[in-house]
Design an enzyme around this catalytic site. Sequence first.
Site, PDB file in Angstrom:
ATOM      1  CG  ASP A 198       8.684  -5.283   3.480  1.00  0.00           C
ATOM      2  OD1 ASP A 198       8.510  -6.490   3.738  1.00  0.00           O
ATOM      3  OD2 ASP A 198       8.345  -4.766   2.394  1.00  0.00           O
ATOM      4  CD  GLU A 212       5.631  -7.726   5.758  1.00  0.00           C
ATOM      5  OE1 GLU A 212       5.455  -8.405   4.727  1.00  0.00           O
ATOM      6  OE2 GLU A 212       5.394  -6.505   5.829  1.00  0.00           O
ATOM      7  CG  ASP A 247       9.188  -2.839  -1.438  1.00  0.00           C
ATOM      8  OD1 ASP A 247       8.915  -4.024  -1.207  1.00  0.00           O
ATOM      9  OD2 ASP A 247       9.095  -2.324  -2.563  1.00  0.00           O
TER      10      ASP A 247
END
Length: 184
Positions: A11, A71, A144
């Site tokens: 991410d 992502e 996260d």
Amino acid sequence: MSNEKVILGIDPGTTIMGFGLIKVWNKKMEFLQLNELLLHKYDDHYLKLKIIFERTIELIDTYHPDEIAIEAPFFGKNVQSMLKLGRAQGVAMAAGLSRQIPITEYEPKKIKMAITGNGNASKEQVAKMLQQLLGLKELPKNLDSTDGLAAAVCHFFNSGKTELGKKYTGWEAFIKQNENRVNK
């Protein structure tokens, strides 16, 4: 030939980069690691990008992932934030591409849908579902890292399906699929 593989999920971010790793064998997942790279203490954006690159290389050299799931940046109203996020994603992708590791991008909604069945799920819902799926004892303070882990799990769930996110196997593939983004 082993049917075992390691998937690194990322991410990307310039304040916090989350990542998670799973091992897959015989169509089963095993949790390996999740953590985050805290970047808010650095003022220099270019230094942050360098650290993202170096940490991604370190993860690759330590865990030897066979594939990377990342992502994709979401589209927001703040162009500067999107630019910084895109740079962070690009640097993480460059690290993987430099080691010849296939990379697949997933939209945030697709990741949430794969994990929870709801493309609009909250970070907390995604984290709780990952906790159940992988038997995590506790969740981290910042989510996260679970977002990075979610990208890896999403990739596992989508393995073998015909419609994946964008996939790159090297610089040539990236350039061919993104000709409109390349200055000639």
